[in-house]
Design an enzyme around this catalytic site. Structure first.
Site, PDB file in Angstrom:
ATOM      1  N   PHE A 111      -2.907 -12.217  -2.038  1.00  0.00           N
ATOM      2  CA  PHE A 111      -2.011 -12.927  -1.101  1.00  0.00           C
ATOM      3  C   PHE A 111      -2.689 -12.999   0.267  1.00  0.00           C
ATOM      4  O   PHE A 111      -2.115 -12.630   1.288  1.00  0.00           O
ATOM      5  CB  PHE A 111      -0.656 -12.222  -0.980  1.00  0.00           C
ATOM      6  N   ASP A 134      -0.636  -7.734  -0.095  1.00  0.00           N
ATOM      7  CA  ASP A 134       0.154  -8.141   1.081  1.00  0.00           C
ATOM      8  C   ASP A 134       1.004  -9.360   0.708  1.00  0.00           C
ATOM      9  O   ASP A 134       0.788 -10.467   1.222  1.00  0.00           O
ATOM     10  CB  ASP A 134      -0.784  -8.459   2.251  1.00  0.00           C
ATOM     11  N   ASP A 191      -5.250 -16.421  -3.122  1.00  0.00           N
ATOM     12  CA  ASP A 191      -3.938 -16.926  -2.720  1.00  0.00           C
ATOM     13  C   ASP A 191      -3.582 -18.106  -3.620  1.00  0.00           C
ATOM     14  O   ASP A 191      -4.476 -18.842  -4.073  1.00  0.00           O
ATOM     15  CB  ASP A 191      -3.940 -17.358  -1.254  1.00  0.00           C
ATOM     16  N   ARG A 244      -4.339  -3.884   9.500  1.00  0.00           N
ATOM     17  CA  ARG A 244      -5.613  -4.449   9.057  1.00  0.00           C
ATOM     18  C   ARG A 244      -6.774  -3.547   9.450  1.00  0.00           C
ATOM     19  O   ARG A 244      -7.719  -3.353   8.687  1.00  0.00           O
ATOM     20  CB  ARG A 244      -5.794  -5.846   9.658  1.00  0.00           C
ATOM     21  N   CYS A 277       7.332  -6.809   3.305  1.00  0.00           N
ATOM     22  CA  CYS A 277       7.788  -7.305   4.600  1.00  0.00           C
ATOM     23  C   CYS A 277       9.262  -7.712   4.571  1.00  0.00           C
ATOM     24  O   CYS A 277       9.715  -8.464   5.430  1.00  0.00           O
ATOM     25  CB  CYS A 277       6.931  -8.481   5.060  1.00  0.00           C
TER      26      CYS A 277
END
Length: 407
Positions: free
Chosen positions: A239, A311, A261, A223, A351
Site C-alpha cells: 500500500f 500501511d 499499490d 517512516r 489509520c
C-alpha cells in the site's frame, strides 16, 4: 453574566460526555434551542439542573447537533477570538514540529477546537477540508487569519485549495466542492503540484487529485522509525501510495525495496518521487492487489523479504464494519508474518479510530497465533504530534503503528 445566545438543554448522558472532555452533543440528547436561531449559529449548552457547559455551533441537519467551541463564559466569538485560536494552533506546531513546521497539519479539527476542520501546510500551499456547517460559515475569516498569522512567522501563503469532497458534508446540509479559494493575493491558476521535503526526501504532492489533502503527514516520524530497520535488508512496502515508507527505507540503505499499490496513479507518483531523489537504482514498483499478491507469495512459500511494511487505507469508517475490518487486517498481517523468515521484521499500522488500540493489538496476537510465530515488539507509535491526541476525544487517536521482529 447575561448571555444573548439561544439555549439548548441536554440530558444526563450528554452532560456526562461533555464533562469527560468530549465536545459533541447528539440530537437525541437535546431539547430546544430556546430562542431564534439558524443552523450554523452559536448556542449555549445547559444541563437539566441549569449548569452552563459551553457554547458551540448548532446544526439540526447533523446527527451531531452541537459542536462545542468554548467552555469559557468570558469568550466572545469575534475575529479576535478566532485569531487567538489560529495563533494557538500555529504556536503549538512550531513547538512540536521544529524544523518540520513548513510541512505539517496546522489544524486538526476538534483537537484544536476547530470542529470538522483540517488544514495542511505544504510550503506555501494550504489544503483545507471543512466538515461542519458552523466553520463553513466563518471560513473566509478563518482563511484570512491563517494567511495573516503565518506571515508573521515568515510563511507567505500563495494558494488555498479546498478539498470538501467527503460525503459527511451532505449530512451537514452542505454541498461537496473542491477548488481554489478566491482571496486577494492568492493564486488560483497553479497546476496543483508542490514539492515538499520530509525527512530529507523530496515528494511531489498533487493537492488537487491526490488522496485526501495530497499527502499523509501523520506517518512522518513512523517512516523514520521504519527506516532504522532497513539498512541491508530486502523490503516489501505494501500500500505504498506516494512511496513514502519505501523511499525512507531506500534512502536508509536497504539492499532493495519493492513498492506495491493497487492504484496505477499511486505507482506512477511513487516512481516519480524515486526519480526525484535518485533512488531508482535499488527500488522496483508493482501495480497489484496486496491481498492477492500476499496470498500468491504465501502459496509459493518463498521468503524473499526480511522486512515487510503494511500501511493500508482505513478498512472501516464505522462501527458497523469493524468485524470485517478486523478480518482484513488479520489476513494481511498473518500472511506477512508467514512470509518473513525467523528474525525478519514487520511494520504494521491502522489509520481507523474505529479499530481501537486494544482491538488492533488483539488482531495482531490472533494473526501471530495463526501464523505460528511470536512477535518481539520493537516500537509502538501513534500519529505525529501535529495531529495531537486530545484525551476524552477518542476520535483524535486513530493511528496505531508497530514494529516487530518475527521470532
Amino acid at each position: 453574566m447575561e448571555r444573548d445566545y439561544p439555549v439548548v438543554n441536554i440530558n444526563k448522558k450528554a452532560e456526562k460526555l461533555l464533562r469527560s472532555g468530549h465536545p459533541w452533543v447528539y440530537g437525541e440528547e437535546t431539547e430546544g434551542p430556546f430562542g431564534p436561531y439558524e443552523n450554523g449559529d452559536i448556542v449555549d449548552v445547559v444541563t437539566e439542573k441549569g449548569s452552563w457547559m459551553g457554547a458551540g455551533f448548532i446544526n439540526d441537519n447533523s446527527k451531531i447537533r452541537v459542536r462545542l467551541i468554548s467552555r469559557n463564559t468570558n469568550d466572545r466569538f469575534d475575529e479576535a477570538f478566532w485569531r487567538r485560536r489560529v495563533r494557538y494552533a500555529i504556536d503549538y506546531r512550531k513547538a512540536v514540529m521544529g524544523e518540520d513546521f513548513h510541512c505539517c497539519r496546522l489544524i486538526f479539527g476538534e483537537a484544536d477546537t476547530f470542529p470538522g476542520v483540517t488544514v495542511d501546510l505544504f510550503e506555501d500551499v494550504l489544503v483545507t477540508e471543512i466538515l461542519s456547517l458552523g466553520m463553513e460559515c466563518i471560513k473566509p475569516m478563518l482563511y484570512r487569519l491563517l494567511v495573516e498569522e503565518l506571515a508573521k512567522d515568515g510563511i507567505k501563503v500563495n494558494v488555498i485549495y479546498e478539498r470538501n469532497e467527503a460525503a459527511i458534508r451532505t449530512k451537514e446540509g452542505m454541498e461537496l466542492q473542491k477548488g481554489f479559494f478566491q482571496m486577494d493575493g492568492l493564486k488560483n491558476d497553479t497546476d496543483g503540484h508542490v514539492t515538499i521535503n520530509e525527512n530529507g526526501i523530496l515528494y511531489d504532492v498533487d493537492y488537487i487529485n491526490g488522496q485526501k489533502t495530497g499527502f499523509f503527514l501523520d506517518q512522518k516520524y513512523n517512516r523514520l522509525a521504519a527506516a532504522k530497520m532497513a539498512p541491508g535488508r530486502r523490503v516489501l512496502d505494501c500500500f505504498t501510495h506516494t512511496g513514502s515508507f519505501a523511499l525512507n527505507c531506500a534512502k536508509a540503505g536497504a539492499s532493495h525495496v519493492k513498492a506495491i499499490d493497487i492504484s496505477g496513479d499511486a505507482i506512477a507518483l511513487a516512481k516519480k518521487n524515486a526519480a526525484l531523489n535518485g533512488l531508482e537504482g535499488n527500488m522496483s514498483f508493482l501495480k497489484a492487489d496486496v491481498f492477492d499478491l500476499l496470498t500468491e507469495m504465501a502459496n509459493i512459500g518463498k521468503k524473499e523479504y526480511d522486512f515487510i511494511i503494511l500501511d493500508p487505507p482505513a478498512f472501516t469508517k464505522s462501527r458497523a464494519t469493524v468485524r470485517n475490518a478486523y478480518n482484513g487486517y488479520k489476513e494481511i498481517n498473518m500472511k506477512a508474518m508467514k512470509l518473513l523468515p525467523r528474525g525478519g521484521y514487520l511494520a504494521t499500522c491502522s489509520c481507523s479510530h474505529f479499530m481501537s488500540a486494544d482491538l488492533f493489538r488483539q488482531m495482531l496476537a490472533d494473526a501471530a497465533k495463526d501464523a505460528g510465530v511470536s512477535l518481539r515488539q520493537i516500537e509502538e507509535r501513534r500519529q505525529s504530534p501535529d495531529h495531537p491526541i486530545l484525551w476524552g476525544v477518542p476520535e483524535t487517536e486513530y493511528l496505531k503503528f508497530y514494529i516487530f521482529q518475527v521470532v
